[in-house]
Design a protein around this motif. Structure first.
Motif, PDB file in Angstrom:
ATOM      1  N   ASP A  66       0.647  -0.804   0.176  1.00  0.00           N
ATOM      2  CA  ASP A  66       0.038   0.265   0.089  1.00  0.00           C
ATOM      3  C   ASP A  66       1.100   1.308   0.052  1.00  0.00           C
ATOM      4  N   PRO A  67       1.593   1.231  -1.459  1.00  0.00           N
ATOM      5  CA  PRO A  67       2.468   2.617  -1.465  1.00  0.00           C
ATOM      6  C   PRO A  67       2.239   3.835  -0.772  1.00  0.00           C
ATOM      7  N   LEU A  68       1.003   4.422  -1.290  1.00  0.00           N
ATOM      8  CA  LEU A  68      -0.205   5.598  -0.737  1.00  0.00           C
ATOM      9  C   LEU A  68       0.516   5.445   0.315  1.00  0.00           C
ATOM     10  N   SER A  69      -0.366   4.445   1.680  1.00  0.00           N
ATOM     11  CA  SER A  69      -0.573   4.735   2.611  1.00  0.00           C
ATOM     12  C   SER A  69       1.058   5.456   3.665  1.00  0.00           C
ATOM     13  N   ARG A  93      -1.008  -7.551   9.108  1.00  0.00           N
ATOM     14  CA  ARG A  93      -1.577  -9.376   8.946  1.00  0.00           C
ATOM     15  C   ARG A  93      -1.793  -8.569   7.600  1.00  0.00           C
ATOM     16  N   GLU A  94      -2.346  -8.022   7.075  1.00  0.00           N
ATOM     17  CA  GLU A  94      -3.170  -7.852   6.296  1.00  0.00           C
ATOM     18  C   GLU A  94      -2.595  -6.790   5.485  1.00  0.00           C
ATOM     19  N   ILE A  95      -1.205  -6.042   6.098  1.00  0.00           N
ATOM     20  CA  ILE A  95       0.172  -6.200   4.452  1.00  0.00           C
ATOM     21  C   ILE A  95       0.991  -6.675   4.044  1.00  0.00           C
ATOM     22  N   VAL A  96       1.063  -7.928   5.313  1.00  0.00           N
ATOM     23  CA  VAL A  96       2.146  -8.876   5.049  1.00  0.00           C
ATOM     24  C   VAL A  96       1.352  -9.349   3.598  1.00  0.00           C
ATOM     25  N   ARG A  97      -0.207 -10.075   3.837  1.00  0.00           N
ATOM     26  CA  ARG A  97      -0.489 -10.664   2.962  1.00  0.00           C
ATOM     27  C   ARG A  97      -0.654 -10.047   1.840  1.00  0.00           C
ATOM     28  N   ARG A  98      -1.148  -8.904   1.501  1.00  0.00           N
ATOM     29  CA  ARG A  98      -0.754  -7.812  -0.061  1.00  0.00           C
ATOM     30  C   ARG A  98       0.598  -7.855  -0.843  1.00  0.00           C
ATOM     31  N   ALA A  99       1.467  -7.861   1.144  1.00  0.00           N
ATOM     32  CA  ALA A  99       2.541  -8.272   0.239  1.00  0.00           C
ATOM     33  C   ALA A  99       2.978  -9.291  -0.799  1.00  0.00           C
ATOM     34  N   VAL A 100       2.602 -10.186   0.026  1.00  0.00           N
ATOM     35  CA  VAL A 100       3.017 -11.427  -0.301  1.00  0.00           C
ATOM     36  C   VAL A 100       2.713 -11.452  -2.175  1.00  0.00           C
ATOM     37  N   GLU A 101       0.982 -10.915  -1.884  1.00  0.00           N
ATOM     38  CA  GLU A 101       0.357 -11.602  -3.480  1.00  0.00           C
ATOM     39  C   GLU A 101       0.803 -10.835  -4.848  1.00  0.00           C
ATOM     40  N   LYS A 102       1.832  -9.804  -4.154  1.00  0.00           N
ATOM     41  CA  LYS A 102       2.243  -9.185  -5.301  1.00  0.00           C
ATOM     42  C   LYS A 102       4.095  -9.943  -5.407  1.00  0.00           C
ATOM     43  N   THR A 103       4.352 -10.442  -5.206  1.00  0.00           N
ATOM     44  CA  THR A 103       5.266 -11.166  -4.782  1.00  0.00           C
ATOM     45  C   THR A 103       5.894 -12.120  -5.931  1.00  0.00           C
ATOM     46  N   ASN A 104       6.358 -12.991  -7.026  1.00  0.00           N
ATOM     47  CA  ASN A 104       5.846 -13.460  -7.606  1.00  0.00           C
ATOM     48  C   ASN A 104       6.274 -14.706  -7.028  1.00  0.00           C
ATOM     49  N   SER A 105       6.435 -15.302  -5.819  1.00  0.00           N
ATOM     50  CA  SER A 105       5.882 -16.415  -4.977  1.00  0.00           C
ATOM     51  C   SER A 105       5.264 -16.355  -4.038  1.00  0.00           C
ATOM     52  N   GLY A 106       3.996 -15.503  -4.677  1.00  0.00           N
ATOM     53  CA  GLY A 106       2.829 -15.258  -4.109  1.00  0.00           C
ATOM     54  C   GLY A 106       1.974 -16.494  -3.635  1.00  0.00           C
ATOM     55  N   HIS A 107       1.752 -17.660  -3.879  1.00  0.00           N
ATOM     56  CA  HIS A 107       1.118 -19.042  -4.535  1.00  0.00           C
ATOM     57  C   HIS A 107       2.339 -19.698  -3.780  1.00  0.00           C
ATOM     58  N   TRP A 108       3.566 -19.696  -3.292  1.00  0.00           N
ATOM     59  CA  TRP A 108       4.070 -20.258  -2.229  1.00  0.00           C
ATOM     60  C   TRP A 108       4.228 -19.941  -0.956  1.00  0.00           C
ATOM     61  N   ASP A 110       2.950 -18.950   2.390  1.00  0.00           N
ATOM     62  CA  ASP A 110       1.544 -18.286   3.141  1.00  0.00           C
ATOM     63  C   ASP A 110       1.623 -16.836   4.050  1.00  0.00           C
ATOM     64  N   ALA A 111       0.911 -16.186   4.063  1.00  0.00           N
ATOM     65  CA  ALA A 111       1.684 -14.718   4.427  1.00  0.00           C
ATOM     66  C   ALA A 111       1.606 -14.908   6.012  1.00  0.00           C
ATOM     67  N   ASP A 112       0.578 -15.642   6.552  1.00  0.00           N
ATOM     68  CA  ASP A 112       0.071 -16.127   8.294  1.00  0.00           C
ATOM     69  C   ASP A 112       1.209 -16.151   8.724  1.00  0.00           C
ATOM     70  N   LEU A 113       2.241 -17.514   8.092  1.00  0.00           N
ATOM     71  CA  LEU A 113       3.409 -17.960   8.870  1.00  0.00           C
ATOM     72  C   LEU A 113       4.673 -16.822   9.092  1.00  0.00           C
ATOM     73  N   ILE A 114       4.254 -15.625   7.575  1.00  0.00           N
ATOM     74  CA  ILE A 114       5.395 -15.140   7.469  1.00  0.00           C
ATOM     75  C   ILE A 114       5.180 -13.872   8.635  1.00  0.00           C
ATOM     76  N   TYR A 115       4.237 -14.037   9.587  1.00  0.00           N
ATOM     77  CA  TYR A 115       4.064 -12.509  10.030  1.00  0.00           C
ATOM     78  C   TYR A 115       4.183 -13.236  11.628  1.00  0.00           C
ATOM     79  N   ASP A 116       3.584 -14.522  11.986  1.00  0.00           N
ATOM     80  CA  ASP A 116       3.754 -15.574  12.725  1.00  0.00           C
ATOM     81  C   ASP A 116       5.382 -16.015  13.526  1.00  0.00           C
TER      82      ASP A 116
END
Length: 287
Positions: A66-69, A93-108, A110-116
């Motif tokens: 979320d670059p603007l915010s 958690r939302e920021i981490v999830r949205r960032a993961v989705e914008k990477t080439n490895s987003g499907h690899w 788990d954003a919640d795991l990265i946060y935890d």
């Protein structure tokens, strides 16, 4: 620039400079943390990892998600507007999830795991408990209480240090690959590599798959390599000498990772991405 209505240009400059400076700072801390780990100074290593993984990386994730915010918070006259502590867990958690989705490895990942791994004090496999104990001799948080007649980590024996070391290398590579993907995602918005096939992402994943194969997650290595090979076959890269599909064997993936070279296992043709690409670019410039 602001007085003359160039707000969008200012934000673009902020975006690029924040990426560059936060990345530089992050790399300095990661380098020293890994050096300390190599010397067996595990407590110091965990202490050094806390800032880059909990702070630098989060701001980079926020900038990608979320670059603007993020830039608005960065520009705020109130420091509290950009402190990580002021961001709720739900929002983080939302920021981490949205960032993961914008990477080439987003499907690899788990954003919640990265946060935890980085923030959850109740996550037994995470680093947060280790970060806190490495930075404080006494902790009183729930789940982190220092034991009676003890100071955190200072009485660790050899067995305890090996356990901490094993825990570090069992999961840190996951976070490091995620970090690389976040940075690649940011850079791709304003910088492009030279013309040709960009195998950087694939190269990273091959290394990750080899790490999986050599550690506690070996059961996932075969699946990871299969996905990587499938992605490469979609590129449709054939040997210019014998027309064989280049990445049809695991050996060709190993050569790409270890030597940064594209090779044909059928006829032994090889293209060194370090040397041959440079010569190709030089010849192109001369032409």
């Amino acid at each position: 620039m602001s007085q003359n209505g160039h707000e969008s240009t200012i934000r673009e400059l902020y975006y690029r400079q924040i990426t560059a400076t936060l990345l530089s700072d992050l790399l300095h801390f990661l380098y020293e943390a890994l050096r300390c780990s190599a010397k067996g100074k595990i407590t110091v290593s965990f202490a050094l990892l806390r800032k880059p993984l909990k702070e630098n990386l989060f701001y980079l994730e926020w900038l990608l998600a979320d670059p603007l915010s993020m830039i608005q918070a960065f520009e705020s006259e109130q420091p509290s507007d950009k402190t990580i502590g002021s961001v709720s867990e739900v929002r983080k958690r939302e920021i981490v999830r949205r960032a993961v989705e914008k990477t080439n490895s987003g499907h690899w990942f788990d954003a919640d795991l990265i946060y935890d791994f980085r923030y959850n004090k109740q996550f037994s496999l995470g680093f947060e408990n280790l970060f806190q104990k490495a930075n404080h001799l006494v902790t009183s948080f729930r789940f982190l209480e220092t034991e009676p007649a003890n100071f955190n980590f200072v009485f660790s024996d050899e067995s305890a240090r090996y356990s901490q070391w094993n825990g570090l290398y069992s999961y840190l590579p996951i976070i490091l690959l995620h970090t690389v993907e976040i940075v690649e995602g940011l850079l791709s918005t304003f910088a492009k590599r030279e013309e040709g096939i960009d195998l950087t992402h694939i190269h990273n994943l091959i290394g990750f798959a080899h790490w999986l194969d050599s550690g506690p997650h070996s059961s996932q290595a075969a699946g990871a390599l299969a996905v990587i090979k499938s992605s490469l076959l979609e590129v449709g890269l054939s040997c210019p000498s014998c027309q064989t599909e280049i990445f049809s064997s695991d050996e060709s993936l190993t050569t790409l990772y270890n030597e940064n070279a594209i090779s044909c296992m059928a006829c032994s043709w090889k293209f060194d991405l370090n040397v041959d690409s440079a010569q190709h670019a030089e010849q192109k410039n001369e032409d």
